[in-house]
Design an enzyme around this catalytic site. Structure first.
Site, PDB file in Angstrom:
ATOM      1  CG  HIS A  41     -14.484   8.467 -20.741  1.00  0.00           C
ATOM      2  ND1 HIS A  41     -13.923   8.531 -22.004  1.00  0.00           N
ATOM      3  CD2 HIS A  41     -15.810   8.610 -20.908  1.00  0.00           C
ATOM      4  CE1 HIS A  41     -14.887   8.684 -22.892  1.00  0.00           C
ATOM      5  NE2 HIS A  41     -16.049   8.746 -22.259  1.00  0.00           N
ATOM      6  CB  CYS A  89     -16.088  26.513 -14.904  1.00  0.00           C
ATOM      7  SG  CYS A  89     -16.527  26.642 -16.646  1.00  0.00           S
ATOM      8  CD  GLU A 140     -12.264  24.290 -21.025  1.00  0.00           C
ATOM      9  OE1 GLU A 140     -11.310  24.078 -20.254  1.00  0.00           O
ATOM     10  OE2 GLU A 140     -13.093  25.197 -20.860  1.00  0.00           O
TER      11      GLU A 140
END
Length: 150
Positions: free
Chosen positions: A75, A25, A136
């Site tokens: 986005h 990550c 998530e």
């Protein structure tokens, strides 16, 4: 009068990278976040009130969450403002991409704290933010609860 919890769910797509993290990550990647927002209050009892029986109109809650969370985060790519990805963030912005430089590491845990603060400031005085659940992935989420944050 009974206090009632009302929940509305939302979704948004957001990218991030975890600065200094020792796993995958640390790379820029994205998630399809699912957010459940629960408020608590008493239903309106005043006769003649157009929202009689409601704790909050779902449309009103939707407007708050859309303006404070979905529209800014959807986005977009979130970076810790101290990230070495700052050059990348500036390049993305220059090319018309939405970038958020946060004062925190953009983990689900920190994002749910940020989201709680954003929503709390917009709720009518007679309501409280009861809880948030920020999913998530299908198997991983962070939660914020009023009782844990007096």
């Amino acid at each position: 009068m009974s206090r009632i919890r009302v929940t509305k769910e939302f979704s948004f797509e957001t990218g991030h990278a975890l600065y200094g993290y020792d796993g995958k990550c640390k790379n820029v990647h994205g998630h399809s976040y699912k957010l459940a927002v629960t408020v608590i209050g008493t239903p309106i009892t005043k006769e003649g009130e157009v929202k009689l029986g409601m704790v909050i109109d779902f449309g009103d809650l939707k407007k708050i969450v859309r303006e404070e969370v979905v529209d800014p985060f959807d986005h977009a790519t979130i970076f810790n403002k101290n990230t070495p990805h700052l050059e990348l963030a500036k390049e993305l912005e220059k090319r018309g991409h939405r970038v958020i430089l946060a004062n925190y590491q953009p983990t689900s845990e920190n994002m749910v704290i940020d989201i709680a603060e954003r929503i709390k400031t917009r709720l009518p005085a007679h309501l409280q933010l009861h809880s948030l659940k920020l999913r998530e992935t299908e198997t991983a989420y962070a939660e914020w609860h009023l009782e844990d944050n007096p």
